[in-house]
Enzyme design. Structure first.
Site, mmCIF file in Angstrom:
data_model
loop_
_atom_site.group_PDB
_atom_site.id
_atom_site.type_symbol
_atom_site.label_atom_id
_atom_site.label_comp_id
_atom_site.label_asym_id
_atom_site.label_seq_id
_atom_site.Cartn_x
_atom_site.Cartn_y
_atom_site.Cartn_z
ATOM 1 N N CYS A 70 0.801 -1.167 -0.004
ATOM 2 C CA CYS A 70 -0.252 -0.026 -0.013
ATOM 3 C C CYS A 70 0.863 1.154 -0.200
ATOM 4 O O CYS A 70 1.819 1.492 1.047
ATOM 5 C CB CYS A 70 -0.851 -0.120 1.376
ATOM 6 N N CYS A 73 0.494 3.603 3.242
ATOM 7 C CA CYS A 73 0.848 2.932 4.833
ATOM 8 C C CYS A 73 2.147 3.890 4.917
ATOM 9 O O CYS A 73 2.828 3.987 3.981
ATOM 10 C CB CYS A 73 0.981 1.655 4.863
ATOM 11 N N HIS A 133 -4.291 1.037 7.907
ATOM 12 C CA HIS A 133 -4.588 0.760 6.710
ATOM 13 C C HIS A 133 -6.096 0.116 6.940
ATOM 14 O O HIS A 133 -6.692 0.097 5.906
ATOM 15 C CB HIS A 133 -3.714 -0.388 6.276
ATOM 16 N N ASN A 173 -13.821 9.051 -1.915
ATOM 17 C CA ASN A 173 -14.682 8.080 -2.614
ATOM 18 C C ASN A 173 -14.481 6.702 -1.546
ATOM 19 O O ASN A 173 -13.011 6.460 -1.106
ATOM 20 C CB ASN A 173 -13.885 7.740 -3.997
ATOM 21 N N HIS A 186 -8.440 7.286 2.846
ATOM 22 C CA HIS A 186 -8.144 8.594 2.198
ATOM 23 C C HIS A 186 -9.048 9.311 1.438
ATOM 24 O O HIS A 186 -10.160 8.777 0.872
ATOM 25 C CB HIS A 186 -7.008 8.134 1.472
HETATM 26 ZN ZN LIG Z 1 -2.097 1.188 3.661
#
Ligand SMILES: [Zn+2]
EC number: 2.7.7.12
Length: 357
Positions: A70, A73, A133, A173, A186
Site C-alpha cells: 500500500c 501506509c 490501513h 470515494n 483517504h
Molecule cells: Zn495502507
C-alpha cells in the site's frame, strides 16, 4: 496541530499534520522515482460548454495493490511508501498521477476550431486520514475528524492561492463499488482551473433566487427542511443532516452548517468541533443500513475562489449507489444520456431508514 512540509524524491510536496506539537518528521524519501508526469489536457466541449480533462498517463496508476504494498501506509523497514515516516496522523501530498497539476507541458492550441485545448493547470492532492490501513472514516475519533477539517481548511486556502485555480473540491470515494483503487482510508482534493459545471448550475439558480427575493437560496432551503423535519436525519447546534426533497441517489444526505459560509476555512472553532460527532453518527447509520460497509461519495461543495462567493453555501453531499443489500444503482440511459435521475427510494423513506439505522 503541527505542520511539517517536506519534498518527496521526485520533488512533489508532502505535508504532515500532527496532533502533537512535538512530532518530528525528518525521514527522507529513499526511493528512486522518475519525474512526475506533466499536466493532462483540458479539451473544451463546444456542445455542452464544459471542459473535459484527458489524462492519458493515468492509465498506469496503482490499482488495488495488496496491503503489504500500500503506497499510503507509512514506510517501515525496507518497504518505502509515499509517506517516508514510520507513522503519522494526517498526511497530504500531491498525487503521483494527477489529472490536474502545475507542471504545464506544451499543448496544441486546438483540436479543431471548435475545440480549444489548454493545459490542465491545477492540483490533485491525496489526504490520508490515518496510518491504520484497515480503518475507515466512520471509525476515526471526533478529534481526528476535527484535524481532517483543519487540514482541509489549510489546503483550501493554499490551493486557492495557486495560479489559475478557480475552485477547490475536497472529496472521499469509499468502496470498490465506487471505483476506489486504494483501500487505505483517504480522500482527495481537486483544485480546478475553472468553476465546475455542477457549481455553475447551482450558482445560477442561487443568483436567480437572490434577484427575485433578495434571499440566500441554500439557506432558505435548509431553513425549510429544518422547519418540516420530515427528511432531517440528525442535527446539533451548528449542523443539520437532511435528505434533499429531490434527492437523486437512493441514499443521499446534505450536511450543512446553520450559518451560511462560503467554504471550510470560514468555519469557526465551535462549528468545526460540532461537525465530527454528527458526521461520524451519520456514516455509522450508512454502514448500518444493510449491515455492510456502504460505498459512498462525500463531496464538499465550496464557493468558487474568485466569483460569486456570496451566493455559495458550504455543504457536504454524502451519497451512496447502494439501493438494497445486493443491488447497486447504475447511471444508465436516463441519467448518463440525459442527466435525468430516476430515484427508486422516496427521500422521505430514505430519511426514515437512516433515522432508525
Ligand atoms: Zn495502507
Amino acid at each position: 496541530m503541527k505542520r511539517t512540509q517536506i519534498a518527496l524524491a521526485d520533488g512533489r510536496e508532502l505535508i504532515y499534520f500532527d496532533e502533537r506539537d512535538d512530532a518530528v518528521r525528518d525521514q527522507p524519501d529513499r526511493r528512486d522515482l522518475p519525474p512526475p508526469p506533466p499536466a493532462s489536457q483540458l479539451r473544451y466541449d463546444p456542445l455542452t460548454d464544459e471542459w473535459v480533462a484527458v489524462a492519458v498517463h493515468r492509465q498506469t496508476r496503482t490499482f488495488l495493490p495488496p496491503a503489504d504494498q500500500c503506497p499510503l501506509c507509512p514506510s517501515r523497514g525496507e518497504r518505502h511508501s509515499e509517506i517516508p515516516a514510520p507513522g503519522y496522523d494526517v498526511v497530504v501530498f500531491e498525487n503521483r498521477f494527477p489529472s490536474l497539476s502545475q507542471r504545464v507541458a506544451d499543448e496544441p492550441a486546438e483540436i479543431t476550431p471548435f475545440t480549444p485545448v489548454r493545459p490542465a493547470r491545477g492540483r490533485c492532492e491525496v489526504v490520508c486520514f490515518t496510518d491504520d490501513h484497515t480503518a475507515s472514516f466512520a471509525r476515526l475519533s471526533p478529534q481526528r475528524v476535527r484535524t481532517v477539517l483543519d487540514v482541509l481548511a489549510d489546503r483550501t486556502t493554499a490551493l486557492s492561492a495557486l495560479p489559475g485555480v478557480e475552485q477547490v473540491f475536497p472529496f472521499e470515494n469509499r468502496g470498490v463499488e465506487i471505483g476506489v483503487t486504494l483501500h487505505h482510508p483517504h480522500g482527495q482534493i481537486y483544485a480546478y482551473p475553472f468553476v465546475t459545471p455542477r457549481t455553475r448550475t447551482m450558482l445560477a439558480a442561487a443568483r436567480r433566487y437572490a434577484d427575485r427575493t433578495g434571499g440566500n437560496l441554500y439557506a432558505d432551503v435548509l431553513a425549510a427542511e429544518r422547519a418540516t423535519g420530515e427528511r432531517v436525519v440528525t442535527s446539533n447546534e451548528h449542523w443539520t443532516a437532511y435528505v434533499p426533497a429531490a434527492a437523486r441517489w437512493p441514499f443521499e444526505v446534505h450536511v450543512a452548517p446553520h450559518r451560511p459560509v462560503p467554504d471550510i476555512p470560514a468555519l469557526d472553532d465551535a462549528e468545526r468541533d460540532a461537525f465530527g460527532p454528527l458526521y461520524l453518527d451519520l456514516l455509522r447509520r450508512f454502514d448500518g443500513l444493510f449491515d455492510l460497509p456502504m460505498p459512498y461519495i462525500a463531496a464538499w461543495h465550496q464557493a468558487p475562489v474568485r466569483i460569486d462567493r456570496e451566493l455559495g453555501h458550504l455543504h457536504l453531499q454524502l451519497f451512496s449507489i447502494r439501493r438494497a443489500r445486493d443491488k447497486l444503482k447504475y447511471l444508465a440511459g436516463s441519467e448518463s444520456g440525459m442527466g435525468v435521475f430516476i430515484n427508486d427510494i422516496a427521500p422521505e423513506r430514505a430519511a426514515d431508514l437512516l433515522r432508525t439505522a
